[in-house]
Design a protein around this motif. Sequence first.
Motif, short mmCIF file in Angstrom:
data_model
loop_
_atom_site.label_atom_id
_atom_site.label_comp_id
_atom_site.label_asym_id
_atom_site.label_seq_id
_atom_site.Cartn_x
_atom_site.Cartn_y
_atom_site.Cartn_z
N LEU A 94 0.03 -0.12 22.08
CA LEU A 94 0.01 0.38 20.59
C LEU A 94 0.56 -0.69 19.58
O LEU A 94 -0.13 -0.83 18.37
CB LEU A 94 0.94 1.75 20.46
CG LEU A 94 0.28 2.97 21.20
CD1 LEU A 94 1.23 4.18 21.07
CD2 LEU A 94 -0.99 3.45 20.60
N PHE A 95 1.51 -1.37 19.68
CA PHE A 95 1.99 -2.37 18.89
C PHE A 95 1.06 -3.58 18.69
O PHE A 95 0.66 -3.63 17.76
CB PHE A 95 3.51 -3.07 19.34
CG PHE A 95 3.79 -4.21 18.76
CD1 PHE A 95 4.29 -4.07 17.53
CD2 PHE A 95 3.50 -5.46 19.01
CE1 PHE A 95 4.81 -5.01 16.52
CE2 PHE A 95 3.79 -6.51 18.16
CZ PHE A 95 4.48 -6.27 16.99
N TYR A 96 0.51 -4.12 20.03
CA TYR A 96 -0.45 -5.10 19.60
C TYR A 96 -1.82 -4.40 19.06
O TYR A 96 -2.36 -5.23 18.19
CB TYR A 96 -0.74 -5.69 21.08
CG TYR A 96 0.24 -6.66 21.49
CD1 TYR A 96 0.59 -7.65 20.81
CD2 TYR A 96 0.83 -5.99 22.76
CE1 TYR A 96 1.94 -8.32 21.29
CE2 TYR A 96 1.80 -6.87 23.24
CZ TYR A 96 2.39 -8.10 22.51
OH TYR A 96 3.55 -8.75 22.88
N GLU A 97 -2.03 -3.20 19.45
CA GLU A 97 -3.21 -2.63 18.71
C GLU A 97 -3.38 -2.58 17.21
O GLU A 97 -4.35 -2.71 16.62
CB GLU A 97 -3.39 -1.37 19.31
CG GLU A 97 -4.88 -0.45 18.68
CD GLU A 97 -4.91 1.05 19.44
OE1 GLU A 97 -5.02 1.73 18.59
OE2 GLU A 97 -5.22 0.86 20.70
N GLN A 98 -2.11 -2.41 16.66
CA GLN A 98 -1.70 -2.05 15.41
C GLN A 98 -1.44 -3.29 14.67
O GLN A 98 -1.63 -3.60 13.46
CB GLN A 98 -0.62 -1.31 15.07
CG GLN A 98 -1.18 0.33 15.34
CD GLN A 98 0.15 1.40 15.07
OE1 GLN A 98 0.99 0.99 14.34
NE2 GLN A 98 0.03 2.34 16.28
N SER A 99 -0.99 -4.22 15.38
CA SER A 99 -0.49 -5.56 14.43
C SER A 99 -1.67 -6.46 14.67
O SER A 99 -1.71 -7.49 13.84
CB SER A 99 0.71 -6.16 15.29
OG SER A 99 0.39 -6.63 16.78
N PHE A 100 -2.69 -6.49 15.64
CA PHE A 100 -3.64 -7.39 15.76
C PHE A 100 -4.51 -7.57 14.47
O PHE A 100 -4.80 -8.85 13.97
CB PHE A 100 -4.74 -7.12 16.93
CG PHE A 100 -5.77 -8.17 17.08
CD1 PHE A 100 -5.55 -9.40 17.46
CD2 PHE A 100 -6.86 -7.87 16.77
CE1 PHE A 100 -6.59 -10.36 17.70
CE2 PHE A 100 -8.16 -8.69 16.99
CZ PHE A 100 -7.74 -10.07 17.54
#
Length: 196
Positions: A94-100
């Motif tokens: 979820l972090f990478y999905e939102q930060s990408f």
Amino acid sequence: MQSGKPARERILDAAHDLMRTVGLARATTKEIAKGAGCSEAALYKHFASKEELFIRVLTERLPRLTPLLHSLTAEPGGRPLEENLTEIARQAALFYEQSFPIAASLYAETQLKRRHDEAMRELGTGPHLPIEGLDAYLRAEQGAGRVRPDADTFAAASLLLGACAQRAFAYDATGVVPPVDDFARRLSRALLTGLR
């Protein structure tokens, strides 16, 4: 935007919203301040630079992996290992999905990337910390006897977090991202095969 919120919170909310919609490179401090209902001078009272603001958005507005890793490391041997790894993978995905989408523009502008890297070093943060945190957790589980003594915990941490980052990157263009819960469960089970 809620005017009753403290200025720092309004600034973080506005920065998060703008960085998500227009990207880091195009989210100016002027536009962020405007979205927060304050002046640029007020923004700089709370954040030394746009780079610091970006880092604070990542750490305070996106899924928080570091506190989860710290709590698991402090008490290894609690919940089932598979359950812990699944939750770590879920939070990381979820972090990478939102930060990408926010961070993608860093790689398009060399000068912006350099400033960002310098700010991370100054603030003692960076993308290596979750890998080190997960490695520490897995070593704690080794000490508790739930991970093989000869398992390469650093490689396992790198594989899990790398897969989570790749999920955000690889499937962004397709518009069909594997469901996070199923992805996290499958990833943790595959990783456990090498750790037990």
